[in-house]
Design an enzyme around this catalytic site. Structure first.
Site, PDB file in Angstrom:
ATOM      1  N   ASP A 224      26.040  -9.388  58.442  1.00 13.16           N
ATOM      2  CA  ASP A 224      26.174 -10.608  57.649  1.00 13.16           C
ATOM      3  C   ASP A 224      27.566 -10.739  57.041  1.00 13.16           C
ATOM      4  O   ASP A 224      28.072 -11.852  56.875  1.00 13.16           O
ATOM      5  CB  ASP A 224      25.126 -10.626  56.538  1.00 13.16           C
ATOM      6  CG  ASP A 224      23.732 -10.943  57.075  1.00 13.16           C
ATOM      7  OD1 ASP A 224      23.630 -11.462  58.203  1.00 13.16           O
ATOM      8  OD2 ASP A 224      22.750 -10.680  56.358  1.00 13.16           O
TER       9      ASP A 224
ATOM     10  N   ASN B  36      27.364 -17.632  50.759  1.00 17.36           N
ATOM     11  CA  ASN B  36      26.269 -16.972  50.056  1.00 17.36           C
ATOM     12  C   ASN B  36      26.239 -17.322  48.574  1.00 17.36           C
ATOM     13  O   ASN B  36      25.285 -17.907  48.087  1.00 17.36           O
ATOM     14  CB  ASN B  36      26.394 -15.449  50.177  1.00 17.36           C
ATOM     15  CG  ASN B  36      25.492 -14.872  51.245  1.00 17.36           C
ATOM     16  OD1 ASN B  36      24.738 -15.584  51.899  1.00 17.36           O
ATOM     17  ND2 ASN B  36      25.561 -13.574  51.428  1.00 17.36           N
ATOM     18  N   ASP B  37      27.302 -16.916  47.867  1.00 19.00           N
ATOM     19  CA  ASP B  37      27.243 -17.037  46.418  1.00 19.00           C
ATOM     20  C   ASP B  37      28.616 -16.902  45.772  1.00 19.00           C
ATOM     21  O   ASP B  37      29.566 -16.380  46.360  1.00 19.00           O
ATOM     22  CB  ASP B  37      26.309 -15.976  45.822  1.00 19.00           C
ATOM     23  CG  ASP B  37      26.574 -14.566  46.337  1.00 19.00           C
ATOM     24  OD1 ASP B  37      27.758 -14.203  46.490  1.00 19.00           O
ATOM     25  OD2 ASP B  37      25.607 -13.829  46.593  1.00 19.00           O
TER      26      ASP B  37
ATOM     27  N   ARG C 272      24.945 -13.768  26.769  1.00 18.32           N
ATOM     28  CA  ARG C 272      25.522 -12.433  26.894  1.00 18.32           C
ATOM     29  C   ARG C 272      24.737 -11.714  27.981  1.00 18.32           C
ATOM     30  O   ARG C 272      23.516 -11.602  27.913  1.00 18.32           O
ATOM     31  CB  ARG C 272      25.431 -11.658  25.576  1.00 18.32           C
ATOM     32  CG  ARG C 272      26.245 -12.266  24.449  1.00 18.32           C
ATOM     33  CD  ARG C 272      26.084 -11.486  23.165  1.00 18.32           C
ATOM     34  NE  ARG C 272      26.744 -10.169  23.276  1.00 18.32           N
ATOM     35  CZ  ARG C 272      26.132  -9.007  23.024  1.00 18.32           C
ATOM     36  NH1 ARG C 272      24.862  -8.990  22.672  1.00 18.32           N
ATOM     37  NH2 ARG C 272      26.801  -7.880  23.129  1.00 18.32           N
TER      38      ARG C 272
ATOM     39  N   ASP D 190      25.317  -9.283  32.070  1.00 16.80           N
ATOM     40  CA  ASP D 190      26.248  -8.658  33.010  1.00 16.80           C
ATOM     41  C   ASP D 190      26.926  -9.688  33.909  1.00 16.80           C
ATOM     42  O   ASP D 190      27.888  -9.363  34.604  1.00 16.80           O
ATOM     43  CB  ASP D 190      25.513  -7.641  33.889  1.00 16.80           C
ATOM     44  CG  ASP D 190      25.240  -6.327  33.161  1.00 16.80           C
ATOM     45  OD1 ASP D 190      25.710  -6.175  32.017  1.00 16.80           O
ATOM     46  OD2 ASP D 190      24.559  -5.455  33.739  1.00 16.80           O
TER      47      ASP D 190
ATOM     48  N   ALA E 116      20.387 -12.611  49.371  1.00 16.31           N
ATOM     49  CA  ALA E 116      21.429 -11.592  49.235  1.00 16.31           C
ATOM     50  C   ALA E 116      21.378 -11.005  47.823  1.00 16.31           C
ATOM     51  O   ALA E 116      20.336 -10.546  47.368  1.00 16.31           O
ATOM     52  CB  ALA E 116      22.796 -12.208  49.556  1.00 16.31           C
TER      53      ALA E 116
END
Length: 308
Positions: free
Chosen positions: A88, A162-163, A190, A192, A204
């Site tokens: 991919d 994808n992103d 807040r 990650d 994915a």
């Protein structure tokens, strides 16, 4: 640029006359697949072009002869379609490079999962007959346009199939950002980070962050928080025409990632704007392809019920 193969309808598409081959670099197995494909297609009267880095790193030592090679813009201008050999990641890179040229893509899986490369290496040459006979089914996939701005000036622009991911980077501290959709304030978070995924990218990184799986026919964008401090922050789906804006409030080492392959460093007050791209990608699937069968196989879902 739109080539004749892309313009024709699926029912009457003429056989491709020029095919580009793109492969993952430094892999003996993929080098062998490229060699087999090039010779097979040549024997069928197809003009074969090879992406230049593939040719330099994979093909040159296999005595393939003087196959024409060039960069992605050159392939986009001269190819009716491209066959991507690898996983991919190889497909994602080829898709971003060739999207503006509207070159359809066919994937031969030699990676691990292969959500977008659905032809097994063992069936590669047999599938080529169906491809050249016009039996493959086209499927359109949207891409995202992403722009990073600093002090009112654009510093990075990129495409993503994808992103687009904004995260905390290498330092183990949460970042703070504000999310806006179509100019409307949504929340101050807040966490990650945040994944902004297409339907293609829903299987994915977003999937591992408990995001929803979106069928490719769904015109939506998934916003999936990464380890949010407020546990009520859940994934959100918005329409594919939404304009998404992420404003960095406080971060030490935050970054923006495009398909996990291109990265841009972010600073406090930077803005990441994401919208549907004017470009799209056409994936060509073999006759037996099924999206849900692919999910069952790749995600190890339950077996199909036995027929009586």
């Amino acid at each position: 640029m739109t080539n004749a193969f892309q313009q024709a309808s699926a029912d009457c598409a003429p056989p491709p006359r020029t095919i580009a081959l793109v492969g993952k670099y430094h892999s003996p197995e993929i080098a062998e697949s490229i060699r087999l494909l090039a010779r097979y297609l040549h024997e069928r009267g197809i003009t074969v072009l090879i992406e230049e880095e593939t040719a330099g790193n994979v093909v040159s030592h296999l005595a393939l002869g003087s196959w024409a090679s060039g960069n992605f813009p050159w392939l986009g201008a001269h190819s009716d379609l491209a066959i991507v050999v690898g996983g991919d990641g190889t497909m994602l890179n080829a898709a971003r490079q060739l999207a503006r040229y509207r070159v359809p893509l066919v994937g031969v899986n030699q990676g691990r999962l292969g959500f977008m490369t659905d032809i097994a290496r063992t069936e590669m040459l047999a599938c080529m007959d169906d491809l050249l006979d016009g039996s493959f089914t086209p499927e359109t996939r949207m891409l995202l346009d992403a722009e990073v701005s600093r002090e009112g000036r654009s510093i990075v622009c990129n495409l993503a199939l994808n992103d687009v991911v904004v995260d905390k980077g290498a330092i183990g501290r949460m970042i703070e950002f504000e999310l806006f959709i179509n100019g409307e304030f949504i929340y101050h978070l807040r966490s990650d980070g945040l994944i902004v995924a297409t339907s293609t990218g829903s299987t994915a990184y977003a999937l591992s962050a408990n995001g929803p799986i979106l069928h490719p026919g769904v015109s939506a964008i998934a916003l999936v928080p990464l380890c949010p401090h407020a546990l009520t922050n859940r994934p959100i789906l918005v329409g594919d025409r939404a304009e998404i804006e992420i404003r960095i409030v406080h971060a030490t080492d935050s970054r923006a990632h495009f398909d996990g392959q291109v990265t841009a460093d972010l600073k406090n007050a930077d803005t990441v704007r994401i919208r549907r791209s004017e470009y799209s990608i056409t994936l060509l699937h073999p006759p037996a392809y099924s999206y849900f069968a692919m999910l069952r196989q790749k995600l190890h879902w339950s077996e199909r019920p036995k027929e009586h």
